[in-house]
Design a protein around this motif. Structure first.
Motif, PDB file in Angstrom:
ATOM      1  N   HIS A 102       7.729   9.866   1.502  1.00 57.81           N
ATOM      2  CA  HIS A 102       6.314  10.175   1.314  1.00 57.81           C
ATOM      3  C   HIS A 102       5.454   9.569   2.409  1.00 57.81           C
ATOM      4  O   HIS A 102       4.513  10.201   2.886  1.00 57.81           O
ATOM      5  CB  HIS A 102       5.842   9.682  -0.060  1.00 57.81           C
ATOM      6  N   ALA A 103       5.794   8.359   2.785  1.00 55.56           N
ATOM      7  CA  ALA A 103       5.005   7.701   3.825  1.00 55.56           C
ATOM      8  C   ALA A 103       5.137   8.459   5.138  1.00 55.56           C
ATOM      9  O   ALA A 103       4.171   8.593   5.896  1.00 55.56           O
ATOM     10  CB  ALA A 103       5.465   6.257   3.984  1.00 55.56           C
ATOM     11  N   THR A 155       0.833  -1.199   0.000  1.00 53.04           N
ATOM     12  CA  THR A 155       0.000   0.000   0.000  1.00 53.04           C
ATOM     13  C   THR A 155       0.868   1.249   0.000  1.00 53.04           C
ATOM     14  O   THR A 155       0.620   2.197  -0.745  1.00 53.04           O
ATOM     15  CB  THR A 155      -0.921  -0.004   1.232  1.00 53.04           C
ATOM     16  N   HIS A 212       2.571   1.746  -3.362  1.00 50.22           N
ATOM     17  CA  HIS A 212       1.716   2.111  -4.504  1.00 50.22           C
ATOM     18  C   HIS A 212       1.368   3.596  -4.486  1.00 50.22           C
ATOM     19  O   HIS A 212       0.911   4.137  -5.482  1.00 50.22           O
ATOM     20  CB  HIS A 212       0.476   1.229  -4.550  1.00 50.22           C
ATOM     21  N   HIS A 213       1.597   4.270  -3.348  1.00 52.91           N
ATOM     22  CA  HIS A 213       1.393   5.715  -3.334  1.00 52.91           C
ATOM     23  C   HIS A 213       2.293   6.412  -4.343  1.00 52.91           C
ATOM     24  O   HIS A 213       1.999   7.529  -4.771  1.00 52.91           O
ATOM     25  CB  HIS A 213       1.674   6.271  -1.938  1.00 52.91           C
ATOM     26  N   GLU A 214       3.394   5.764  -4.692  1.00 52.35           N
ATOM     27  CA  GLU A 214       4.321   6.388  -5.646  1.00 52.35           C
ATOM     28  C   GLU A 214       3.765   6.385  -7.061  1.00 52.35           C
ATOM     29  O   GLU A 214       4.262   7.088  -7.926  1.00 52.35           O
ATOM     30  CB  GLU A 214       5.674   5.665  -5.627  1.00 52.35           C
ATOM     31  N   ARG A 242      -6.351   2.967  -0.531  1.00 54.72           N
ATOM     32  CA  ARG A 242      -6.068   4.360  -0.190  1.00 54.72           C
ATOM     33  C   ARG A 242      -6.820   4.783   1.047  1.00 54.72           C
ATOM     34  O   ARG A 242      -7.866   4.289   1.335  1.00 54.72           O
ATOM     35  CB  ARG A 242      -6.469   5.239  -1.375  1.00 54.72           C
ATOM     36  N   LYS A 273       2.985  11.478   5.055  1.00 56.84           N
ATOM     37  CA  LYS A 273       1.573  11.162   5.217  1.00 56.84           C
ATOM     38  C   LYS A 273       1.261  10.643   6.612  1.00 56.84           C
ATOM     39  O   LYS A 273       0.119  10.331   6.915  1.00 56.84           O
ATOM     40  CB  LYS A 273       1.156  10.089   4.205  1.00 56.84           C
TER      41      LYS A 273
END
Lengths: 557, 275, 107, 334
Positions: B158-159, B74, B77-79, B275, B162
């Motif tokens: 990024h993680a 998960t 896959h945000h990338e 998401r 977030k």
């Protein structure tokens, strides 16, 4: 349309109407493509056989004095990869399927002649890559390419070999697609499904497996190559992957692949037994549907290769149950073949000898499969010489006996020459005896626990291993003989002048010239009688409606 | 059927024989156009069956790891860019539509219209590939291609932003806690070593590149074939040919829709998970 | 015969309608992906359901299976059926592994 | 030369059952095989083309009754055999209780065996006669398979997960031990022996620290577990436990951190945070050390650092033995 280039005096046939190299390499004629396959797989058979000879010679002594363990491992990998992917899988489908399907169902060619030629080029490209991998130091993963050994540990050109197998796989898929459509759409008028020769039924079942199974192994092997190149942990636990998943995906194809090898041979046996017993195959419908049953149930049993790997017991029990079920259609075939001989007029010619040999060896191979379908004995016997003996009885005893039966049976139709009968019989006997000498001791070795892929073994097993090696030399000689006398017969064999030297039934015998012309049939024949109608020898199976003028040339003019 | 009837059918089939074989549409191995057309159709379907299992096997492998490493997948896959993915889905769905229209035009022997719709399909496929090119190069730039210089730090960064990843240090070693921040409160789902995190995100991008790469290859092959068909349709148009063989277009259509279907599954599985 | 209906030309509205459906489903699947606090498994179920729906529309309308003969149905069906076999049997292994009891099997 | 065996020794309880099954299937195979082989030869000779003395009238082409007969008879036999074999299979692979546990670690190209009392053996496994043995098997690198033909048992050693098998050696003696899953260059040298001793001798051997028979005590994994021989496996586990600092939280009554009670882990059903229930077995303990976040105990937080890459397979089995011993001492043994 073809332009006539033929200037000979004999009646033109598919062999002599054009003789340039290009006319062979660019041909769309299914018969010529069959010959291309025949020549190429014969070479691979000899190569694979050579590797086998080294393996057996090395195992003649407990210490394995001939080879180092590294070279030994490369030898059995070479033997397995070549024999399975480059010989057994294309053997009967690509050679006899190609040659006979259109003739048997009354078609001018397969549905997609260009795809057919493309399949041969894919096959050769794949084979070339495999051979390059072998000559550049060889690979030692075993033909199964089990992960994580193949993906993270093995040295050598494993990826190259995998790409080779991938391409050969697509050759097999193309053949399958071609045959499925050909059987569905190209049957001559009157050739209903239940008038089809059983060889065609067997090829239909085989093609199903080729189309449905091969893509899975192709992508799986590709993932192994990707894992090797990019260190992505799909199958290597050290990188977060799962080796059991590889085995699931691999055997999803590779178990049914066994049926790709044996089903066509079963089809051949139906043809040969009936032709040399002069009798309709007993229980036609049962034999036909048993081929389909084998192909379909065969997809549901792959987990029986994994009883000791840590697969869930519940899954194992289901797989074992279905494995016992899939044995039944094979039994049905065997009993029906016996009943075919019953009250027949049995001619003991060479093809019949091979067919009878097939019955003997396949029965042993099939029945020892029961030991492996049984979960408890499977655990003891898996990965031992029992397995080796079992699958050689099925694939070599079964598939290659069928292949040799086919080769002798249809040799006069393919080449216009007869093989020497005496030598043929001798070779058949040698193969049968040599085969049993080679592989029967391996059942005993396997029950005692001798693991497969072992380069050395405890002293007390030496006697049986020597026996096996001795037998393999007889077997090797038995295989060389046909290579020699069949080549010899191309030039010196008795010329066949009649259409139907065996007095067999079937369009390819009754309506096609001694050597078929490039069109197969002047006009599409009309089928009026069921297959194997030996009870009415005076009425042919079909007839060719109105003749039209012979146009010399073929589809590749 | 009786023999007489059979012979009648056979003769009837042969009646049109010369005409068909002559105009270069009917292959020599076939008796009738109808036989040829269904053969091609069934053959194409057999090929599609093969493709379904080809992609199916890799979907099976993906599913296993999607379950095994839910959190890591998960986060990784945000990338992937949802706008890019959505645009590509849109483009591909639309190209399926234009392809269907091209097949329709081919059946009606309206060569110009056929060429037009094929050209649109080609154009959409081109847009898809250009998008793919940008997506891929972004991945390469961020070292997210699972090759030698793969580096998960972008995913980590990024993680972290977030609030789904926290770096903790214990016994002098660094770990990643993966979880979710809700109302300023971080709840960890799992804790992994940086090496494991790298391995598992690498696995995700491995699947991403293999799956979309094989799909992209299919798109490319489709574009080549469509390109050839455009040329042929245009020539037919210029020559004002009354009847042309529509089977190549129809078969390419089937292939193209299959490529579309594969993407229909790839898109949610890769771009839209959790998401 | 199968071939007759396959060469039948279908109205444009069939394709346009299909396209609108596909677009609607595309919006739906993207939107579903952004609903907050959906459990992971439910997200997968929603996404796959919509994907299967879309694929079915494409197969039926764009690929004309709805209008095709038995043979096309058979072939189209066979691929997905075999895929199902592969998935079902392979996943059955994974799913059933934890079922094995730890304290010994009841006699 | 002529003194060579044709059957393997049968030295385990389970092996007896499997042998009987083997010979019953072989018997069936011989019966059916003979019917076909001799039937084919008989028919082919009797109905040879030049023999006009035989009756060839009424040669039917098919008969539903015989088809059904030769479909159903093999089917029934097959189902019986299937059930019997599945039962025996469950005997060696399904969990049982009251066993003597040995840990087996495979690596290219040797077998490393660990006894509960700390004795280590390489390429040799010494076992007591007459006791149920559980072998817990794992690999460090590629696939291997741990095979003892005399016991008719075998199990793959898969990297990253434990596989177990159960058997009861009966006859004292020395037996072959093989790796049967191809594992690379020296696959055929990954062999050894299994020595079965009478119970008393075995106890004496264990107490002497396995001297005289165990060939080597070198550690494969290194690390904190270099004590071998004098300490039991559980004690070694305790040392490892301390060396890795586990005792800072676990088994520490003064710990500031709330941790699950590991004395109750082994053998219990563990409720997880997400509602699942898992078994407190070797696989669970292994996973909870390497990747603690994967299955979090209900009511606890995910605080423990993962030990992936920090502990060797050998240390893992020590830790497992230690955690087992904790449960055994608190519940009175299994």
């Amino acid at each position: 349309m073809a332009t006539a280039t033929y200037t000979g005096t004999e009646k033109p046939n598919y062999l002599n109407w054009k003789t340039t190299v290009a006319s062979w390499l660019l041909t769309y004629d299914h018969k010529r493509i069959a010959i291309l396959y025949l020549v190429s797989i014969s070479i691979f058979f000899l190569l694979g056989g050579l590797a086998a000879a080294f393996i057996r010679l090395d195992l003649a002594t407990p210490k394995g004095d001939l080879l180092t363990s590294d070279i030994y491992n490369k030898m059995f990998t070479t033997h397995g990869v070549i024999m399975i992917f480059l010989f057994l899988i294309p053997s009967i489908p690509a050679v006899f399927g190609n040659f006979l399907l259109p003739l048997m169902i009354g078609a001018r060619d397969v549905a997609f002649p260009r795809l057919n030629l493309l399949s041969w080029y894919f096959f050769m490209a794949g084979a070339l890559l495999v051979l390059i991998a072998l000559f550049r130091g060889g690979i030692d993963t075993g033909w199964t390419f089990y992960t994580p050994y193949s993906s993270s540990f093995a040295k050598g050109e494993v990826s190259l070999a995998i790409v080779g197998v991938f391409l050969a796989g697509f050759a097999s898929i193309f053949t399958g697609i071609n045959f499925l459509v050909t059987i569905h759409k190209m049957r001559a008028p009157g050739m209903t499904w239940f008038r089809l020769p059983l060889f065609v039924w067997a090829m239909y079942a085989t093609s199903l497996i080729q189309v449905l199974g091969t893509p899975v192994v192709a992508i799986t092997l590709l993932l192994v190559a990707v894992e090797r190149t990019f260190r992505i942990g799909i199958f290597d636990p050290n990188l977060g992957g799962d080796p059991i998943l590889y085995q699931h995906l691999f055997w999803f194809y590779s178990h049914p692949a066994v049926y790709i090898m044996i089903l066509p041979a079963m089809g051949v046996i139906s043809e040969v037994l009936s032709a040399f017993s002069k009798r309709r195959v007993f229980g036609y419908h049962f034999v036909a549907f048993s081929s389909l049953a084998i192909a379909i149930i065969g997809f549901l049993v792959w987990g029986h290769h994994m009883f000791s790997t840590g697969q869930s017991m519940y899954a194992g029990i289901v797989f074992s149950f279905l494995t016992w079920i899939v044995a039944i259609p094979s039994a049905i075939k065997i009993f029906n073949w016996m009943a075919t001989i019953w009250k027949g007029r049995v001619h003991w010619d060479t093809p019949m000898l091979y067919a009878l040999g097939f019955m003997g060896l396949f029965v042993i191979g099939g029945l020892t499969g029961l030991h492996l379908a049984a979960m408890a004995t499977n655990v003891h016997l898996t990965d031992t010489y029992f397995i080796v003996a079992h699958f050689h009885y099925v694939m070599v005893g079964g598939a290659i006996m069928g292949y040799l039966a086919a080769l002798h049976f249809w040799w006069p139709k393919m080449t216009g020459r007869m093989y020497p009968e005496g030598w043929g019989k001798l070779a058949a006997m040698l193969v049968f005896v040599g085969f049993n000498l080679t592989f029967f001791p391996q059942f005993i070795l396997g029950y005692m626990g001798m693991p497969r892929r072992y380069h050395s073994y405890p002293e007390e097993w030496a006697v049986l291993n020597v026996l096996s090696t001795a037998g393999s030399s007889v077997l090797g000689f038995g295989y060389l003989l046909p290579v020699i006398y069949l080549t010899w017969s191309l030039k010196y064999g008795k010329v066949v002048t009649e259409r139907n030297p065996w007095g067999a039934r079937g369009l390819e015998w009754e309506l096609v010239d001694p050597v078929p012309d490039p069109h197969n049939f002047e006009r599409i024949p009309i089928v009026t009688r069921p297959a194997y109608d030996y009870a009415h020898p005076e009425e042919p199976t079909g007839f060719v409606p109105k003749p039209r003028p012979v146009v010399v040339g073929g589809k590749d003019g | 059927m009786s023999v007489k009837e059979l012979e009648k059918t056979a003769t009837l089939e042969h009646a049109g024989d010369g005409q068909h074989h002559g105009d270069g549409i009917l292959g020599e191995q076939f008796e009738t156009l109808e036989q040829q057309n269904t053969s091609y159709l069934i053959g194409m379907w057999a090929f599609i069956v093969q493709e379904v299992l080809f992609f199916g096997a890799i979907f099976a492998a993906y599913a296993i790891y999607r379950f095994k490493y839910v959190t890591e997948f998960t986060l990784a896959h945000h990338e992937l860019s949802v706008p890019f993915g959505t645009l590509n889905t849109f483009v591909l769905l639309f190209s399926s539509y234009t392809m269907a229209r091209a097949v329709r035009a081919a059946m009606q022997n309206r060569h110009k219209k056929q060429a037009f719709y094929l050209f649109l399909t080609f154009l959409f496929a081109g847009v898809f590939m250009v998008n793919k090119y940008f997506e891929y190069s972004a991945k390469f730039e961020h070292h997210l291609f699972p090759g030698g210089d793969y580096d998960a730090h972008k995913v980590v960064k990024h993680a972290k932003e977030k609030g789904e990843l926290r770096v903790v240090e214990e016994n002098g070693r660094e770990f990643y806690e993966l979880g979710k921040t809700r109302d300023g409160q971080f709840t960890a789902f799992t804790k992994v070593t940086p090496e494991e995190f790298e391995q598992r995100t690498r696995l995700f991008f491995g699947f991403y590149f293999v799956m979309t790469g094989l799909h992209g290859l299919h798109v490319l092959i489709g574009m080549i074939i469509i390109g050839i068909l455009i040329g042929r349709a245009w020539i037919d148009h210029l020559k004002n040919k009354p009847i042309a063989d529509f089977m190549p277009v129809e078969m390419t259509g089937l292939y193209w829709h299959l490529v579309d279907i594969v993407w229909i599954f790839l898109f949610p599985l890769l771009y839209l998970i959790g998401r | 015969m199968a071939g007759h209906s396959e060469s039948h030309v279908h109205p444009v509205s069939l394709y346009t309608r299909t396209l609108w459906w596909l677009m609607a489903l595309l919006v739906l699947t993207v939107a579903a992906g952004f609903i907050p606090n959906v459990p992971n498994w439910l997200g997968v179920v929603i996404a796959l359901t919509i994907a299967v729906w879309k694929a079915t529309i494409v197969i039926m309308n764009f690929m004309h299976v709805r209008f095709s003969g038995k043979l096309a149905w058979l072939f189209a069906g066979a691929g997905f059926f075999w895929l199902l076999i592969m998935l079902a049997f392979a996943f059955a292994d994974y799913v059933s592994r934890p079922w094995e009891p730890f304290h010994g099997w009841p006699e | 030369m002529w003194n060579f065996p044709l059957v393997p020794p049968t030295a385990s309880e389970e092996g007896v059952g499997i042998s009987i099954l083997y010979w019953v299937i072989t018997g069936l195979a011989v019966i059916f095989g003979s019917i076909v082989l001799f039937g084919v030869i008989y028919l082919a000779v009797r109905y040879r083309a030049d023999n006009n003395a035989v009756d060839r009238s009424n040669a039917v082409d098919s008969d539903l009754r015989v088809e059904l007969a030769w479909t159903l008879v093999p089917l029934v036999l097959a189902l019986i055999m299937f059930g019997w074999a599945a039962k025996l299979y469950a005997d060696i692979y399904a969990p049982r209780e009251g066993y003597y546990e040995v840990f087996v670690i495979g690596k290219q190209w040797m077998w490393h065996c660990q006894h509960p009392n700390g004795v280590r053996e390489n390429n040799v496994l010494t076992l007591p006669a007459g006791r149920l043995v559980k072998a817990t098997i794992i690999s460090q690198d590629v696939l291997h398979a741990f095979s003892i033909p005399a016991f008719r048992v075998k199990r793959d050693a898969v990297p990253g997960r434990y596989n177990a098998m159960y058997f009861t050696p009966t006859k004292p003696g020395e037996y072959h031990l093989f790796c049967t899953e191809y594992c690379g260059t020296k696959h055929s040298e990954m062999i050894g022996k299994v020595i079965v001793l009478p119970e008393k001798e075995f106890q004496a051997w264990l107490e002497k620290g396995g001297q005289g028979l165990a060939t080597a005590t070198t550690s494969m994994g290194g690390g904190a577990a270099a004590g071998g021989g004098t300490l039991t496996l559980a004690q070694q586990g305790e040392q490892t436990f301390k060396a890795l600092g586990c005792n800072a939280c676990h088994m520490n009554p003064n710990s500031a951190v709330k941790v699950p009670d590991i004395t109750k882990t082994w053998g219990s059903d563990i409720m997880l945070e997400d509602g699942r229930v898992v078994k407190g077995d070797e696989a669970y303990i292994r996973e909870s050390i390497l990747n603690p976040g994967a299955k979090i105990h209900k009511g606890y937080q995910n605080l423990m650092p993962p030990y992936q890459g920090q502990v060797s397979e050998e240390q893992l089995v020590q830790l497992i033995a230690y955690i087992q011993s904790l449960a055994d001492s608190s519940t009175g043994g299994n």
